[in-house]
Design a protein around this motif. Sequence first.
Motif, PDB file in Angstrom:
ATOM      1  N   SER A  10      12.629  -4.327  -0.593  1.00 20.10           N
ATOM      2  CA  SER A  10      11.705  -3.031  -0.295  1.00 20.10           C
ATOM      3  C   SER A  10      10.552  -3.095  -1.409  1.00 20.10           C
ATOM      4  O   SER A  10       9.401  -2.877  -1.144  1.00 20.10           O
ATOM      5  N   MET A  11      10.696  -3.361  -2.493  1.00 20.84           N
ATOM      6  CA  MET A  11       9.729  -3.314  -3.795  1.00 20.84           C
ATOM      7  C   MET A  11       8.982  -4.646  -3.686  1.00 20.84           C
ATOM      8  O   MET A  11       7.732  -4.434  -3.727  1.00 20.84           O
ATOM      9  N   GLY A  12       9.623  -5.862  -3.567  1.00 24.96           N
ATOM     10  CA  GLY A  12       9.009  -7.203  -3.528  1.00 24.96           C
ATOM     11  C   GLY A  12       7.978  -7.281  -2.434  1.00 24.96           C
ATOM     12  O   GLY A  12       6.695  -7.536  -2.814  1.00 24.96           O
ATOM     13  N   ALA A  13       8.721  -6.890  -1.137  1.00 20.00           N
ATOM     14  CA  ALA A  13       7.725  -7.197   0.006  1.00 20.00           C
ATOM     15  C   ALA A  13       6.480  -6.047  -0.123  1.00 20.00           C
ATOM     16  O   ALA A  13       5.666  -6.287   0.372  1.00 20.00           O
ATOM     17  N   THR A  64      11.678  -8.476  -8.679  1.00 23.87           N
ATOM     18  CA  THR A  64      12.153  -7.302  -7.913  1.00 23.87           C
ATOM     19  C   THR A  64      13.660  -7.603  -7.041  1.00 23.87           C
ATOM     20  O   THR A  64      13.665  -7.559  -5.892  1.00 23.87           O
ATOM     21  N   ILE A  65      14.630  -7.687  -8.062  1.00 28.04           N
ATOM     22  CA  ILE A  65      15.981  -8.117  -7.504  1.00 28.04           C
ATOM     23  C   ILE A  65      17.037  -6.953  -8.039  1.00 28.04           C
ATOM     24  O   ILE A  65      16.512  -6.347  -9.342  1.00 28.04           O
ATOM     25  N   PRO A  66      17.978  -6.893  -7.508  1.00 30.38           N
ATOM     26  CA  PRO A  66      18.880  -5.888  -8.255  1.00 30.38           C
ATOM     27  C   PRO A  66      19.273  -6.315  -9.782  1.00 30.38           C
ATOM     28  O   PRO A  66      19.482  -7.552  -9.868  1.00 30.38           O
ATOM     29  N   TRP A 126       6.371  -0.340 -12.734  1.00 30.32           N
ATOM     30  CA  TRP A 126       6.481  -0.168 -11.207  1.00 30.32           C
ATOM     31  C   TRP A 126       7.813   0.296 -11.228  1.00 30.32           C
ATOM     32  O   TRP A 126       8.170   0.807 -10.131  1.00 30.32           O
ATOM     33  N   ASN A 127       8.895   0.424 -12.154  1.00 29.15           N
ATOM     34  CA  ASN A 127      10.100   0.675 -11.876  1.00 29.15           C
ATOM     35  C   ASN A 127      10.375   2.275 -11.573  1.00 29.15           C
ATOM     36  O   ASN A 127      11.595   2.451 -11.258  1.00 29.15           O
ATOM     37  N   THR A 128       9.576   3.138 -11.934  1.00 27.99           N
ATOM     38  CA  THR A 128       9.627   4.387 -11.786  1.00 27.99           C
ATOM     39  C   THR A 128       9.147   4.983 -10.655  1.00 27.99           C
ATOM     40  O   THR A 128       9.051   6.059 -10.210  1.00 27.99           O
ATOM     41  N   VAL A 129       8.327   3.916  -9.563  1.00 28.67           N
ATOM     42  CA  VAL A 129       7.713   4.318  -8.434  1.00 28.67           C
ATOM     43  C   VAL A 129       8.843   3.763  -7.313  1.00 28.67           C
ATOM     44  O   VAL A 129       9.082   2.743  -7.120  1.00 28.67           O
ATOM     45  N   PHE A 130       9.117   4.932  -6.377  1.00 33.03           N
ATOM     46  CA  PHE A 130       9.719   4.302  -5.160  1.00 33.03           C
ATOM     47  C   PHE A 130       9.257   3.555  -4.181  1.00 33.03           C
ATOM     48  O   PHE A 130       7.987   3.622  -4.209  1.00 33.03           O
ATOM     49  N   ALA A 131      10.128   2.856  -3.407  1.00 31.20           N
ATOM     50  CA  ALA A 131       9.608   1.902  -2.622  1.00 31.20           C
ATOM     51  C   ALA A 131       8.697   2.710  -1.382  1.00 31.20           C
ATOM     52  O   ALA A 131       7.874   2.142  -1.001  1.00 31.20           O
ATOM     53  N   PRO A 132       9.217   3.606  -0.949  1.00 29.70           N
ATOM     54  CA  PRO A 132       8.112   4.260   0.027  1.00 29.70           C
ATOM     55  C   PRO A 132       6.883   4.852  -0.248  1.00 29.70           C
ATOM     56  O   PRO A 132       5.831   4.638   0.430  1.00 29.70           O
ATOM     57  N   VAL A 133       6.680   5.083  -1.682  1.00 32.35           N
ATOM     58  CA  VAL A 133       5.545   5.241  -2.250  1.00 32.35           C
ATOM     59  C   VAL A 133       4.522   3.843  -2.191  1.00 32.35           C
ATOM     60  O   VAL A 133       3.561   3.841  -2.142  1.00 32.35           O
TER      61      VAL A 133
END
Length: 210
Positions: A10-13, A64-66, A126-133
Amino acid sequence: MKIAVIGPGSMGAGLGRHLAAAGHEVRVGSRDAERAREKASEIGASFGGGYHEAAAEADALLLTIPWWGVDEVLGELGDAPSGAVLIDVTNPYKDDTFAELVEFSGSSGAEEIQRKVPGVRVVKAWNTVFAPVVASGPDFGGQAASVFVAGDDAEAKETVMRLARELGYDPVDAGPLSSARFIEPLAGLMVRMAYGLGRGPNQALKLLTR
Ligand SMILES: NC(=O)c1ccc[n+]([C@@H]2O[C@H](COP(=O)([O-])OP(=O)(O)OC[C@H]3O[C@@H](n4cnc5c(N)ncnc54)[C@H](OP(=O)(O)O)[C@@H]3O)[C@@H](O)[C@H]2O)c1
């Protein structure tokens, strides 16, 4: 810029799609080259393949991996272009219950990554920004979501701040890479509020200054 998305979830794409739309040459990497090719064509990237190939010749790597996949994937990037900017979006959760962050004594996930891949210039962002945002964009009624940017190399940090500005974010210079010790727990608070306390992910941090 040539930007390799290392982890097309979700983050990477999400970031990759916006970076490609902004005119960057985006290369998608995955453990599964076929999946990378499909994702690349879906988000307007120019290349899809294995992590190693995606990273080759890239100016920047978007990690952007776990957290639990970091060692394995960094191993594949061992000879990533020297001096490339590694944008560390990860949050060092212990496992996929997302209940606990790894506790580093006098360090952070970002600093550990820098130690493991010394040839790249790690910048936390970007680690504090959610994927939907990320997917819908950083605008909250005329206010742009903040992106906290931390790194030891001034030029690398400026590059990431410029990318954030291009995508409509409000980049905040959070100082050296060791500031990730404080930015990573900030993401922990956001995740707890979004998923533990039911506020949902349609929220973002904004640094107010006067
Ligand atoms: N989701 C958010 O709102 C958010 C916000 C800020 C930061 N983050 C952080 O950003 C990172 C990515 O989060 P995400 O939500 O985008 O994750 P995701 O949707 O689950 O995607 C993660 C990607 O990592 C790759 N991967 C490589 N090694 C892996 C492994 N051992 N196990 C699982 N996947 C592996 C997978 O791609 P392949 O299988 O194709 O290789 C997958 O597409 C995490 O560190 C997370 O904490 C997430």
